[in-house]
Design a protein around this motif. Structure first.
Motif, PDB file in Angstrom:
ATOM      1  N   ALA A  90       0.813  -1.221   0.000  1.00 26.60           N
ATOM      2  CA  ALA A  90       0.000   0.000   0.000  1.00 26.60           C
ATOM      3  C   ALA A  90       0.848   1.274   0.000  1.00 26.60           C
ATOM      4  O   ALA A  90       0.309   2.377  -0.141  1.00 26.60           O
ATOM      5  N   MET A  91       2.152   1.126   0.148  1.00 27.13           N
ATOM      6  CA  MET A  91       3.044   2.288   0.183  1.00 27.13           C
ATOM      7  C   MET A  91       3.466   2.673  -1.238  1.00 27.13           C
ATOM      8  O   MET A  91       3.410   1.843  -2.146  1.00 27.13           O
ATOM      9  N   PRO A  92       3.924   3.915  -1.412  1.00 36.19           N
ATOM     10  CA  PRO A  92       4.527   4.262  -2.700  1.00 36.19           C
ATOM     11  C   PRO A  92       5.675   3.279  -2.990  1.00 36.19           C
ATOM     12  O   PRO A  92       6.446   2.934  -2.084  1.00 36.19           O
ATOM     13  N   PHE A  93       5.754   2.820  -4.206  1.00 34.17           N
ATOM     14  CA  PHE A  93       6.765   1.877  -4.694  1.00 34.17           C
ATOM     15  C   PHE A  93       6.589   0.452  -4.157  1.00 34.17           C
ATOM     16  O   PHE A  93       7.393  -0.419  -4.443  1.00 34.17           O
ATOM     17  N   GLY A  94       5.525   0.201  -3.408  1.00 33.80           N
ATOM     18  CA  GLY A  94       5.263  -1.145  -2.916  1.00 33.80           C
ATOM     19  C   GLY A  94       4.993  -2.131  -4.045  1.00 33.80           C
ATOM     20  O   GLY A  94       5.528  -3.241  -4.067  1.00 33.80           O
ATOM     21  N   GLN A  95       4.141  -1.712  -4.989  1.00 30.13           N
ATOM     22  CA  GLN A  95       3.846  -2.582  -6.141  1.00 30.13           C
ATOM     23  C   GLN A  95       5.068  -2.732  -7.046  1.00 30.13           C
ATOM     24  O   GLN A  95       5.304  -3.799  -7.604  1.00 30.13           O
ATOM     25  N   ALA A  96       5.852  -1.675  -7.176  1.00 28.86           N
ATOM     26  CA  ALA A  96       7.066  -1.748  -7.997  1.00 28.86           C
ATOM     27  C   ALA A  96       8.074  -2.725  -7.383  1.00 28.86           C
ATOM     28  O   ALA A  96       8.730  -3.482  -8.104  1.00 28.86           O
ATOM     29  N   ALA A  97       8.172  -2.724  -6.049  1.00 32.74           N
ATOM     30  CA  ALA A  97       9.086  -3.647  -5.364  1.00 32.74           C
ATOM     31  C   ALA A  97       8.643  -5.090  -5.586  1.00 32.74           C
ATOM     32  O   ALA A  97       9.459  -5.973  -5.872  1.00 32.74           O
ATOM     33  N   LYS A  98       7.334  -5.326  -5.468  1.00 31.33           N
ATOM     34  CA  LYS A  98       6.801  -6.673  -5.702  1.00 31.33           C
ATOM     35  C   LYS A  98       7.041  -7.099  -7.149  1.00 31.33           C
ATOM     36  O   LYS A  98       7.472  -8.222  -7.422  1.00 31.33           O
ATOM     37  N   SER A  99       6.782  -6.203  -8.078  1.00 33.04           N
ATOM     38  CA  SER A  99       6.950  -6.505  -9.503  1.00 33.04           C
ATOM     39  C   SER A  99       8.410  -6.811  -9.842  1.00 33.04           C
ATOM     40  O   SER A  99       8.704  -7.759 -10.582  1.00 33.04           O
ATOM     41  N   ASN A 100       9.310  -6.047  -9.275  1.00 33.80           N
ATOM     42  CA  ASN A 100      10.738  -6.273  -9.528  1.00 33.80           C
ATOM     43  C   ASN A 100      11.175  -7.629  -8.986  1.00 33.80           C
ATOM     44  O   ASN A 100      11.898  -8.383  -9.653  1.00 33.80           O
ATOM     45  N   LEU A 101      10.731  -7.961  -7.775  1.00 35.19           N
ATOM     46  CA  LEU A 101      11.080  -9.257  -7.192  1.00 35.19           C
ATOM     47  C   LEU A 101      10.487 -10.387  -8.031  1.00 35.19           C
ATOM     48  O   LEU A 101      11.152 -11.404  -8.272  1.00 35.19           O
ATOM     49  N   SER A 102       9.266 -10.210  -8.515  1.00 33.48           N
ATOM     50  CA  SER A 102       8.647 -11.213  -9.391  1.00 33.48           C
ATOM     51  C   SER A 102       9.473 -11.408 -10.653  1.00 33.48           C
ATOM     52  O   SER A 102       9.715 -12.546 -11.083  1.00 33.48           O
ATOM     53  N   ASP A 103       9.910 -10.305 -11.261  1.00 36.75           N
ATOM     54  CA  ASP A 103      10.740 -10.395 -12.472  1.00 36.75           C
ATOM     55  C   ASP A 103      12.037 -11.159 -12.207  1.00 36.75           C
ATOM     56  O   ASP A 103      12.524 -11.883 -13.069  1.00 36.75           O
ATOM     57  N   LEU A 104      12.566 -10.993 -11.000  1.00 36.01           N
ATOM     58  CA  LEU A 104      13.835 -11.655 -10.655  1.00 36.01           C
ATOM     59  C   LEU A 104      13.692 -13.147 -10.386  1.00 36.01           C
ATOM     60  O   LEU A 104      14.572 -13.926 -10.753  1.00 36.01           O
ATOM     61  N   VAL A 105      12.585 -13.553  -9.718  1.00 38.37           N
ATOM     62  CA  VAL A 105      12.540 -14.936  -9.223  1.00 38.37           C
ATOM     63  C   VAL A 105      11.303 -15.760  -9.537  1.00 38.37           C
ATOM     64  O   VAL A 105      11.348 -16.985  -9.409  1.00 38.37           O
ATOM     65  N   PHE A 106      10.185 -15.150  -9.925  1.00 42.78           N
ATOM     66  CA  PHE A 106       8.962 -15.944 -10.079  1.00 42.78           C
ATOM     67  C   PHE A 106       9.143 -17.030 -11.135  1.00 42.78           C
ATOM     68  O   PHE A 106       9.652 -16.778 -12.221  1.00 42.78           O
ATOM     69  N   GLU A 107       8.752 -18.261 -10.755  1.00 41.79           N
ATOM     70  CA  GLU A 107       8.875 -19.458 -11.592  1.00 41.79           C
ATOM     71  C   GLU A 107      10.338 -19.821 -11.873  1.00 41.79           C
ATOM     72  O   GLU A 107      10.628 -20.555 -12.809  1.00 41.79           O
ATOM     73  N   GLN A 108      11.240 -19.303 -11.062  1.00 37.92           N
ATOM     74  CA  GLN A 108      12.670 -19.592 -11.204  1.00 37.92           C
ATOM     75  C   GLN A 108      13.138 -20.504 -10.066  1.00 37.92           C
ATOM     76  O   GLN A 108      12.550 -20.501  -8.986  1.00 37.92           O
ATOM     77  N   GLN A 109      14.216 -21.261 -10.312  1.00 33.76           N
ATOM     78  CA  GLN A 109      14.845 -22.079  -9.278  1.00 33.76           C
ATOM     79  C   GLN A 109      15.744 -21.182  -8.441  1.00 33.76           C
ATOM     80  O   GLN A 109      16.542 -20.408  -9.002  1.00 33.76           O
ATOM     81  N   VAL A 110      15.610 -21.263  -7.130  1.00 29.47           N
ATOM     82  CA  VAL A 110      16.434 -20.459  -6.227  1.00 29.47           C
ATOM     83  C   VAL A 110      16.954 -21.334  -5.089  1.00 29.47           C
ATOM     84  O   VAL A 110      16.451 -22.436  -4.852  1.00 29.47           O
ATOM     85  N   THR A 111      17.949 -20.805  -4.404  1.00 28.73           N
ATOM     86  CA  THR A 111      18.458 -21.426  -3.186  1.00 28.73           C
ATOM     87  C   THR A 111      18.209 -20.447  -2.049  1.00 28.73           C
ATOM     88  O   THR A 111      18.494 -19.259  -2.181  1.00 28.73           O
ATOM     89  N   ALA A 112      17.658 -20.956  -0.962  1.00 32.70           N
ATOM     90  CA  ALA A 112      17.378 -20.128   0.210  1.00 32.70           C
ATOM     91  C   ALA A 112      18.247 -20.598   1.365  1.00 32.70           C
ATOM     92  O   ALA A 112      18.213 -21.766   1.738  1.00 32.70           O
ATOM     93  N   HIS A 113      19.043 -19.693   1.901  1.00 32.99           N
ATOM     94  CA  HIS A 113      19.872 -19.959   3.077  1.00 32.99           C
ATOM     95  C   HIS A 113      19.134 -19.354   4.264  1.00 32.99           C
ATOM     96  O   HIS A 113      19.030 -18.126   4.367  1.00 32.99           O
ATOM     97  N   ILE A 114      18.613 -20.202   5.141  1.00 35.89           N
ATOM     98  CA  ILE A 114      17.772 -19.734   6.245  1.00 35.89           C
ATOM     99  C   ILE A 114      18.657 -19.219   7.381  1.00 35.89           C
ATOM    100  O   ILE A 114      19.380 -19.977   8.010  1.00 35.89           O
ATOM    101  N   ASP A 115      18.593 -17.912   7.625  1.00 34.32           N
ATOM    102  CA  ASP A 115      19.373 -17.298   8.699  1.00 34.32           C
ATOM    103  C   ASP A 115      18.605 -17.242  10.010  1.00 34.32           C
ATOM    104  O   ASP A 115      19.187 -17.130  11.078  1.00 34.32           O
ATOM    105  N   ASP A 116      17.279 -17.299   9.929  1.00 33.51           N
ATOM    106  CA  ASP A 116      16.454 -17.230  11.132  1.00 33.51           C
ATOM    107  C   ASP A 116      15.030 -17.642  10.757  1.00 33.51           C
ATOM    108  O   ASP A 116      14.708 -17.790   9.578  1.00 33.51           O
ATOM    109  N   VAL A 117      14.189 -17.818  11.761  1.00 32.88           N
ATOM    110  CA  VAL A 117      12.766 -18.070  11.556  1.00 32.88           C
ATOM    111  C   VAL A 117      12.034 -17.015  12.371  1.00 32.88           C
ATOM    112  O   VAL A 117      12.292 -16.852  13.566  1.00 32.88           O
TER     113      VAL A 117
END
Length: 194
Positions: A90-117
């Motif tokens: 709901a913030m300015p650039f919130g949708q742009a941040a989501k869209s950029n992250l989607s462009d980077l990783v959606f439907e892509q194989q990634v590795t997640a290193h869990i630093d905390d829960v």
């Protein structure tokens, strides 16, 4: 729970042993078996642990710093990107941040290193795709802050400096949210909107 031969002997010994030391040994073996079974049962499928690593395909992007991945066993994990804080949707650039992250990783194989829960059960993770630091990519694009409040405690020094330099460069170039002369950090926005 599958009972091993050693555990079967311990059960038999518990009831047939004539001496207390033999009975106590049987009790110890059974107690260790019970503890092992209990501790393994506490980690349910899809549950995350600090220090673990998960590989999978990104099947969801909730916002600029939260994704869901599906591993090879078809288990889903909700992950929060470590050391960054992106604008809320709901913030300015919130949708742009989501869209950029989607462009980077959606439907892509990634590795997640869990630093905390976190308190919501999400893994707080460093996400990489083909050696690219996705968390850092959000800062480079000017679509996330380096979350120094938490990063100071856990992020290694080299990585901390890279994130700081990336944020400074994004600010200087007025990239993404830095186009705004005084953008509101998401932690302040959340506090004001509780």
């Amino acid at each position: 729970m599958r009972i091993t031969q050693k555990q079967q002997r311990a059960i038999l010994s518990l009831f047939t042993a004539r001496t207390w030391p033999a009975r106590i040994s049987a009790i110890i073996v059974l107690a260790l078996a019970a503890f092992t079974w209990w501790s393994q049962s506490q980690v349910s499928p899809g549950q995350l642990t600090k220090g673990s690593q998960i590989e999978g395909r990104v099947v969801g992007v909730a916002d600029g710093d939260t994704i869901t991945i599906l591993d090879a066993d078809k288990k889903q994990y909700k992950l929060r990107l470590a050391y960054i804080d992106a604008p809320e949707k709901a913030m300015p650039f919130g949708q742009a941040a989501k869209s950029n992250l989607s462009d980077l990783v959606f439907e892509q194989q990634v590795t997640a290193h869990i630093d905390d829960v976190d308190r919501y059960g999400r893994g707080v993770a460093r996400i990489s795709k083909a050696e690219q630091d996705i968390n850092l990519a959000q800062i480079n694009a000017g679509l996330a802050w380096h979350y120094t409040t938490y990063a100071k405690k856990a992020q290694n020094r080299t990585s901390f400096q890279q994130y700081e330099a990336a944020q400074s460069k994004a600010q200087t170039q007025r990239s993404g949210l830095w186009q705004d002369s005084n953008p509101t950090p998401p932690w302040d926005w959340r506090k004001a909107n509780r």
